[in-house]
Design an enzyme around this catalytic site. Structure first.
Site, PDB file in Angstrom:
ATOM      1  N   ASP A  59      20.028  41.169  12.578  1.00  0.00           N
ATOM      2  CA  ASP A  59      19.238  42.146  13.327  1.00  0.00           C
ATOM      3  C   ASP A  59      19.927  42.330  14.671  1.00  0.00           C
ATOM      4  OD1 ASP A  59      16.946  43.754  14.266  1.00  0.00           O
ATOM      5  OD2 ASP A  59      15.946  42.900  12.521  1.00  0.00           O
TER       6      ASP A  59
ATOM      7  N   HIS B  88      19.171  48.384  13.420  1.00  0.00           N
ATOM      8  CA  HIS B  88      19.007  46.929  13.624  1.00  0.00           C
ATOM      9  C   HIS B  88      20.347  46.203  13.524  1.00  0.00           C
ATOM     10  CE1 HIS B  88      14.654  46.719  14.014  1.00  0.00           C
ATOM     11  NE2 HIS B  88      14.547  47.583  13.025  1.00  0.00           N
TER      12      HIS B  88
ATOM     13  N   GLU C 105      13.846  51.718  10.500  1.00  0.00           N
ATOM     14  CA  GLU C 105      13.837  51.982  11.943  1.00  0.00           C
ATOM     15  C   GLU C 105      15.221  52.285  12.500  1.00  0.00           C
ATOM     16  OE1 GLU C 105       9.959  49.408  13.264  1.00  0.00           O
ATOM     17  OE2 GLU C 105      11.830  48.291  13.124  1.00  0.00           O
TER      18      GLU C 105
HETATM   19  C1  ACM Z   1       9.983  46.450   9.492  1.00  0.00           C
HETATM   20  O1  ACM Z   1       8.931  45.881   9.793  1.00  0.00           O
HETATM   21  N1  ACM Z   1      10.707  47.057  10.412  1.00  0.00           N
HETATM   22  C2  ACM Z   1      10.465  46.458   8.132  1.00  0.00           C
END
Ligand code: ACM
Length: 569
Positions: A197, A268, A338
């Site tokens: 991440d 991420h 995201e």
């Molecule tokens: C997530 O909670 N961004 C998968």
């Protein structure tokens, strides 16, 4: 920790089992039990040797009993634990089904496959009482008995998972192994390992050493959620060597747990860009100035859609496939969640790429990324799984492979769409099973974030939405609880968020419960009274029913609670 008072087990062998088994009986008339002692032998049929080894190491350590192999020449004058594979063992069938039958001299566990025998052995451990969860005997010479009776059992879902984020806060290897034991104790069989991440890259990749040399470390960390003004000014990080990963995978496999590794792309990814700046959008920002992120949220710094990025990550996935064998890791998770598109909008190179590919918006560019790795993984015999954003940009219409699957986290909608299109789905809606969300209202919860999701709320979570037809619902492989660790600095904080709610989740995932409103939460709570003693014996720092203990609170460290009820999308 609380001490357990020894007491005789009642006749009904199921009063305290979690998750609740399918059926029990016949319970013989008259009380009785089978005694396990130093003479007790284990007769392990073909294919059950691993379960015998687990019984000897885990239950043997707790009880102090040798549980010798029956073939080792022991007298055999005592009781026997018989382990066998019998595909027709219970009407539900399947490799995870089992039947445990206890008479005065024999505990017999038949499983549809080795996994079923293993889940039966987990039930046996529950029947022995909380002290069977300790690492060494506390009362030498005590009697170990198993109540007489029969239990037949099989899981509702084949995917019963926990996702652990080891990027936001690193969990050292011993903690991961401990979590695998905790999953096994709850008959959970999927460990979704969120390895990368923005805040840290956690798996050694030999051909790209800076991913861990640089990408696994940050100089400081936001203390509390992002609204907090506080910082923990000490460096944080860590990673698993390739041998650590092999060990974790093998340890999981011995417990019939498959591992789903996640490498999150194309968002991420700031830790990877900090390590290799050419992975970022270098025509938008000076990516050499980026560091592993030290705070929380969604960063604008995402991967550049270049051939270099594709080749780099193919190299990452090649090593990953070597570490996570197909037999126990058929699915590889590519994240996909995201991913902010601002840099792609600003990047002349990204825009040129879109024109070359005939794409008309940035969502399609993300979809192109996902479909590239979908085909790449499929060609290597694996299945892609991603968060529900992978469906954006027309991914399904543009040709997702049939084996690709979706983790439905922003509610049920992504999972419903995917199941209707014939894709497999894992239901993990944040409104229900995000265990980072607080479990009670009030000031006492440590760094409270998200909605209030109580033990009872999790118990009443239903993974299969009513809108699906039976055929569509068959695409719901199961469910998983997700644990994001922004506000969990150590294993004790993780324990606090995960337990006791994981016990309720395990029953939802394993047992065929009635509709949410009809579920007998009072009965579950009654069984939890014994389960807390098991968790005590295991050293789990759960949230007590009465609220956090003083040292579990974090006064003065802000979280980010959301008021009201979660939208049920
Ligand atoms: C997530 O909670 N961004 C998968």
């Amino acid at each position: 920790m609380r001490t357990y008072e020894m007491r005789a087990h009642e006749m009904d062998p199921t009063p305290h089992l979690i998750p609740r088994p399918v059926r029990t009986g016949p319970v013989p008339s008259g009380a009785g039990s089978c005694r396990l002692d130093g003479e007790t032998v284990v007769e392990a049929g073909p294919g059950t040797e691993g379960v015998a080894r687990w019984l000897r190491t885990a239950v043997g350590a707790a009880t102090g009993l040798p549980l010798a192999d029956s073939a080792s020449g022991t007298s055999g004058s005592g009781s026997r634990i018989v382990l066998a594979i019998d595909p027709g063992t219970v009407p539900e069938a399947g490799p995870e089904a089992y039947r445990i039958a206890v008479d005065a001299r024999t505990v017999r566990i038949d499983g549809g496959g080795p996994a079923g025998v293993f889940w039966g052995a987990q039930t046996l451990r529950q029947l022995l009482g909380p002290d069977a969860y300790r690492a060494a005997p506390v009362a030498p010479g005590r009697e170990w008995t198993v109540p007489l009776g029969v239990i037949e059992d099989a899981p509702r879902f084949t995917w019963r998972g926990l996702m652990l984020d080891v990027s936001r806060h690193f969990m050292p290897k011993d903690g991961v192994l401990r979590y695998l034991d905790l999953l096994a104790a709850h008959k959970l069989n999927v460990f979704h390992f969120h390895l990368t991440d923005d805040q840290g890259w956690r798996v050694e990749i030999k051909r790209h050493p800076r991913l861990t040399e640089a990408g696994a470390w940050r100089s400081r960390t936001k203390w509390g959620h992002r609204a907090s003004e506080l910082w923990d000014e000490k460096p944080h990080g860590g990673y698993y060597t390739q041998d650590d990963i092999r060990e974790i995978v093998a340890y999981a496999a011995e417990r019939h747990i498959g591992v789903v590794p996640e490498i999150d792309i194309p968002g991420h990814s700031q830790a990877a860009i900090a390590a290799y700046p050419e992975l970022g959008n270098t025509d938008v920002i000076d990516t050499t100035s980026l560091s592993v992120w030290d705070t929380w949220g969604i960063t604008a710094n995402v991967l550049a859609p270049t051939d270099n990025t594709l080749r780099f990550y193919e190299g990452v996935f090649e090593e990953l496939l070597g570490l996570f064998p197909a037999a126990t890791s058929p699915f590889i998770h590519i994240g996909g969640d995201e991913c902010l598109k601002d840099q792609w909008r600003q990047s002349p190179a990204a825009q040129a790429r879109m024109r070359d590919l005939g794409l008309t918006d940035e969502d399609q560019l993300q979809s192109w990324f996902i479909r590239h790795f979908d085909r790449w993984l499929t060609a290597r015999g694996r299945r892609l799984i991603g968060w529900d954003e992978i469906l954006e940009g027309g991914t399904m219409e543009s040709g997702l492979t049939a084996g690709a699957a979706v983790s439905s986290w922003r509610g049920y909608a992504g999972g419903i769409a995917a199941a209707r299109a014939g894709h497999d789905v894992v239901m993990c809606p944040e409104q229900h099973v995000y265990l980072d969300h607080r479990q009670a209202a009030g000031e006492d919860e440590p760094m409270p974030i998200g909605y209030v999701r109580t033990l009872e709320d999790v118990y009443r979570f239903e993974p299969v939405p009513a809108q699906l037809t039976e055929e569509e619902a068959a695409h719901v492989l199961g469910t998983q609880a997700n644990v994001w660790t922004e506000v969990m600095q150590d294993a004790a904080r993780v324990d606090y968020q995960v337990f006791p709610r994981l016990a309720a989740f395990a029953e939802v995932a394993w047992s065929s419960l009635p509709a949410p409103a009809e579920r007998d939460f009072a009965d579950f709570e009654r069984r939890m009274a014994e389960h807390y003693l098991r968790l005590d014996a295991l050293g789990v720092a759960y949230r007590p029913p009465g609220g956090p203990l003083p040292w579990q609170r974090r006064p003065g460290v802000p979280g980010r609670p959301i008021e009201g009820s979660p939208p049920n999308v």
